[in-house]
Design a protein around this motif. Structure first.
Motif, PDB file in Angstrom:
ATOM      1  N   LEU A 143      10.202   4.514   5.344  1.00 24.29           N
ATOM      2  CA  LEU A 143       9.294   4.577   4.194  1.00 24.29           C
ATOM      3  C   LEU A 143       9.804   3.760   3.014  1.00 24.29           C
ATOM      4  N   VAL A 144      11.126   3.638   2.867  1.00 24.24           N
ATOM      5  CA  VAL A 144      11.650   2.785   1.794  1.00 24.24           C
ATOM      6  C   VAL A 144      11.295   1.327   2.056  1.00 24.24           C
ATOM      7  N   LYS A 145      11.435   0.894   3.296  1.00 20.78           N
ATOM      8  CA  LYS A 145      11.050  -0.481   3.641  1.00 20.78           C
ATOM      9  C   LYS A 145       9.551  -0.678   3.429  1.00 20.78           C
ATOM     10  N   ALA A 146       8.757   0.293   3.849  1.00 17.71           N
ATOM     11  CA  ALA A 146       7.304   0.190   3.684  1.00 17.71           C
ATOM     12  C   ALA A 146       6.914   0.145   2.215  1.00 17.71           C
ATOM     13  N   ALA A 147       7.604   0.935   1.396  1.00 16.84           N
ATOM     14  CA  ALA A 147       7.306   0.957  -0.034  1.00 16.84           C
ATOM     15  C   ALA A 147       7.635  -0.377  -0.686  1.00 16.84           C
ATOM     16  N   TYR A 148       8.853  -0.808  -0.523  1.00 15.16           N
ATOM     17  CA  TYR A 148       9.311  -2.001  -1.222  1.00 15.16           C
ATOM     18  C   TYR A 148       8.776  -3.312  -0.644  1.00 15.16           C
ATOM     19  N   LYS A 149       8.397  -3.302   0.632  1.00 18.37           N
ATOM     20  CA  LYS A 149       7.978  -4.552   1.266  1.00 18.37           C
ATOM     21  C   LYS A 149       6.471  -4.674   1.466  1.00 18.37           C
ATOM     22  N   ASN A 150       5.778  -3.538   1.591  1.00 14.85           N
ATOM     23  CA  ASN A 150       4.378  -3.609   2.019  1.00 14.85           C
ATOM     24  C   ASN A 150       3.419  -2.756   1.192  1.00 14.85           C
ATOM     25  N   SER A 151       3.802  -2.394  -0.037  1.00 10.72           N
ATOM     26  CA  SER A 151       2.940  -1.502  -0.824  1.00 10.72           C
ATOM     27  C   SER A 151       2.595  -2.070  -2.195  1.00 10.72           C
ATOM     28  N   ASP A 152       2.676  -3.369  -2.346  1.00 10.52           N
ATOM     29  CA  ASP A 152       2.372  -3.966  -3.650  1.00 10.52           C
ATOM     30  C   ASP A 152       0.938  -3.722  -4.076  1.00 10.52           C
ATOM     31  N   ASP A 153       0.006  -3.669  -3.123  1.00  4.41           N
ATOM     32  CA  ASP A 153      -1.396  -3.429  -3.482  1.00  4.41           C
ATOM     33  C   ASP A 153      -1.558  -2.058  -4.126  1.00  4.41           C
ATOM     34  N   PRO A 190      -2.592  21.398 -13.547  1.00  3.29           N
ATOM     35  CA  PRO A 190      -1.157  21.233 -13.808  1.00  3.29           C
ATOM     36  C   PRO A 190      -0.819  19.793 -14.187  1.00  3.29           C
ATOM     37  N   LEU A 191      -0.385  19.618 -15.418  1.00  3.15           N
ATOM     38  CA  LEU A 191      -0.023  18.284 -15.916  1.00  3.15           C
ATOM     39  C   LEU A 191       1.417  18.323 -16.408  1.00  3.15           C
ATOM     40  N   TRP A 192       2.283  18.929 -15.609  1.00  4.29           N
ATOM     41  CA  TRP A 192       3.663  19.142 -16.047  1.00  4.29           C
ATOM     42  C   TRP A 192       4.654  18.391 -15.165  1.00  4.29           C
ATOM     43  N   VAL A 193       4.949  18.857 -13.949  1.00  5.81           N
ATOM     44  CA  VAL A 193       5.945  18.206 -13.097  1.00  5.81           C
ATOM     45  C   VAL A 193       5.623  16.716 -12.925  1.00  5.81           C
ATOM     46  N   ALA A 194       6.661  15.885 -12.959  1.00  5.22           N
ATOM     47  CA  ALA A 194       6.464  14.432 -12.947  1.00  5.22           C
ATOM     48  C   ALA A 194       6.319  13.868 -11.544  1.00  5.22           C
ATOM     49  N   ASP A 195       5.278  14.318 -10.835  1.00  7.32           N
ATOM     50  CA  ASP A 195       4.852  13.579  -9.655  1.00  7.32           C
ATOM     51  C   ASP A 195       3.372  13.266  -9.797  1.00  7.32           C
ATOM     52  N   MET A 196       2.878  12.345  -8.988  1.00  7.27           N
ATOM     53  CA  MET A 196       1.493  11.894  -9.103  1.00  7.27           C
ATOM     54  C   MET A 196       0.598  12.692  -8.164  1.00  7.27           C
ATOM     55  N   ASP A 197      -0.677  12.764  -8.506  1.00  5.02           N
ATOM     56  CA  ASP A 197      -1.667  13.372  -7.620  1.00  5.02           C
ATOM     57  C   ASP A 197      -2.332  12.334  -6.726  1.00  5.02           C
ATOM     58  N   PHE A 198      -1.769  11.132  -6.675  1.00  8.32           N
ATOM     59  CA  PHE A 198      -2.360  10.046  -5.907  1.00  8.32           C
ATOM     60  C   PHE A 198      -1.822  10.046  -4.474  1.00  8.32           C
ATOM     61  N   PRO A 199      -2.662   9.748  -3.486  1.00  4.71           N
ATOM     62  CA  PRO A 199      -2.176   9.623  -2.110  1.00  4.71           C
ATOM     63  C   PRO A 199      -1.240   8.425  -1.992  1.00  4.71           C
ATOM     64  N   CYS A 200      -0.280   8.528  -1.092  1.00 11.64           N
ATOM     65  CA  CYS A 200       0.679   7.436  -0.909  1.00 11.64           C
ATOM     66  C   CYS A 200       0.000   6.209  -0.301  1.00 11.64           C
ATOM     67  N   SER A 201       0.709   5.101  -0.329  1.00 13.54           N
ATOM     68  CA  SER A 201       0.173   3.858   0.228  1.00 13.54           C
ATOM     69  C   SER A 201      -0.021   3.981   1.734  1.00 13.54           C
ATOM     70  N   ASP A 202      -0.944   3.190   2.255  1.00 17.51           N
ATOM     71  CA  ASP A 202      -1.184   3.174   3.699  1.00 17.51           C
ATOM     72  C   ASP A 202       0.088   2.802   4.458  1.00 17.51           C
ATOM     73  N   ALA A 203       0.857   1.876   3.898  1.00 14.88           N
ATOM     74  CA  ALA A 203       2.070   1.424   4.581  1.00 14.88           C
ATOM     75  C   ALA A 203       3.085   2.550   4.712  1.00 14.88           C
ATOM     76  N   ILE A 204       3.219   3.373   3.675  1.00 12.87           N
ATOM     77  CA  ILE A 204       4.171   4.481   3.724  1.00 12.87           C
ATOM     78  C   ILE A 204       3.726   5.521   4.747  1.00 12.87           C
ATOM     79  N   ILE A 205       2.446   5.886   4.730  1.00 19.24           N
ATOM     80  CA  ILE A 205       1.942   6.853   5.704  1.00 19.24           C
ATOM     81  C   ILE A 205       2.108   6.312   7.124  1.00 19.24           C
ATOM     82  N   ALA A 206       1.835   5.029   7.291  1.00 15.25           N
ATOM     83  CA  ALA A 206       1.965   4.425   8.619  1.00 15.25           C
ATOM     84  C   ALA A 206       3.412   4.458   9.105  1.00 15.25           C
TER      85      ALA A 206
END
Length: 399
Positions: A283-293, A35-51
């Motif tokens: 998760l918004v804080k984790a994304a914007y502050k700790n997921s640059d890698d 499936p290459l249609w819906v616009a989401d990624m098949d990549f796992p989220c950042s460690d910071a978001i999961i944490a």
């Protein structure tokens, strides 16, 4: 790298729209269809978001949650937009929404009346057209034009003429543009803004893809060019950037006090949709502050996928038009040279090719003959799909 985007993660049986709803959207598909249609990624989220999600679960009470008074949350949004886009936002102008499309629906219903005209630029993300019609507004289309080099822009004369002749009240602006992946230049944005100011047209700028741009390209929020004007409303979100669309979070930037008042009344009193789920603040804080890698690696991986497709098309598919888009993780393939009904071609990609991509007609009549492909998946999936595409197309006659 600590993130492995080459690994294929089995997303089936997780209520995934991309995988578990594939059969509904593509009835001829099966469990092996890519499936290459819906616009989401098949990549796992950042460690910071999961944490951040795990940390929230340490408190077993999942009660009502808010962000309106969370200074750290708003600071994370402001800092990201300033650092990445030179866009200075006042914290008091940030309003939570469960998504960009729901926000557009709220604004259409609060800032326009039934029968009012709203303008879009087709081909464009399907809900732009659907929500205008379903909310009983008049849809006006000023289509993008494509030059001989394959570059899209706006016909400014047509845009202004249609605004004037239809007494347009609102412009739904896609920036960067989905599906073509265009990043608007400063000159283009200034022209658009001046025309809308001239006719007092409210601009809602959907900038959900603003963070996903190619190296050397700069996204400019249109509102940042008109700091003294408050007809510009900006829709931002971490959802595409960090692959968290299922968390239902976006941030709407509203400067106009009248618009703010109407937004708050409609979301708090009429619809009661002003509050997020319990995981959103963290998760918004984790994304914007700790997921640059994670973010930087994602940009690199997506760009390499695009480079692979470009090289493959140039070497193997001479009748397919493709250029690496300036933004998004969505490619726009031009197959207008093939002599075939494009709905049938879409079916062949599924049945013979084993992959599903979106026929461009979904984005307006201007998209006929084009296909949108989501490249935010493992390289292996991209390689399989492109080689299968070559096999499908070799038997299709040219016009």
């Amino acid at each position: 790298m600590k993130y492995d985007f080459d690994k294929i993660i089995d997303r089936r049986n997780t209520n995934s729209e991309k995988y578990d709803s594939l059969k509904r959207a593509y009835p001829l598909s099966d469990e092996n269809t890519i499936p290459l249609w819906v616009a989401d990624m098949d990549f796992p989220c950042s460690d910071a978001i999961i944490a951040s999600i795990k940390e929230r679960l340490l408190n077993p009470v999942l009660g009502y949650t808010f962000v309106y008074a969370d200074d750290e949350y708003k600071s994370a949004v402001c800092d990201w937009m300033k650092d990445k886009h030179d866009f200075i936002i006042d914290k008091k102008d940030i309003y939570y929404s469960g998504g960009i499309v729901p926000a557009m629906c709220v604004l259409i219903n609060t800032l326009t009346n039934e029968g009012d005209s709203i303008i879009v630029n087709q081909p464009v993300y399907t809900p732009f057209m659907n929500i205008v019609k379903s909310n009983y507004r008049n849809l006006v289309n000023s289509p993008l034009i494509k030059d001989e080099n394959g570059n899209y822009t706006l016909d400014f004369d047509d845009f202004e003429k249609k605004i004037k002749n239809n007494n347009v009240k609102m412009f739904l602006f896609c920036s960067p543009h989905n599906p073509i992946g265009k990043v608007w230049t400063k000159d283009e944005l200034l022209k658009i803004g001046e025309i809308c100011k001239k006719y007092n047209v409210i601009v809602f700028s959907d900038e959900i893809h603003c963070d996903i741009v190619r190296k050397g390209i700069k996204h400019i929020p249109i509102a940042s060019l008109f700091e003294d004007d408050d007809i510009f409303i900006t829709g931002t979100a971490p959802s595409k950037t960090f692959n968290i669309p299922g968390m239902k979070v976006s941030n709407i930037i509203i400067k106009n006090e009248e618009y703010k008042s109407k937004w708050k009344y409609y979301t708090q009193k009429r619809l009661h949709v002003a509050d997020p789920n319990v995981f959103v603040p963290g998760l918004v804080k984790a994304a914007y502050k700790n997921s640059d890698d994670w973010y930087n690696y994602m940009l690199e991986y997506v760009e390499e996928n695009f480079k692979y497709i470009k090289k493959f098309v140039d070497e193997n598919l001479e009748n397919v038009g493709f250029e690496i888009p300036q933004a998004t993780f969505l490619g726009w393939l031009d197959m207008n040279k093939y002599d075939i009904d494009y709905s049938k071609l879409s079916d062949l990609f599924v049945t013979k090719g084993g992959f599903a991509i979106q026929h461009g007609k979904q984005f307006g009549e201007e998209g006929i003959g084009y296909f949108r492909i989501n490249v935010a998946t493992s390289r292996k999936n991209i390689e399989k799909a492109m080689n299968a595409m070559k096999e499908v197309l070799k038997d299709i006659p040219i016009k």
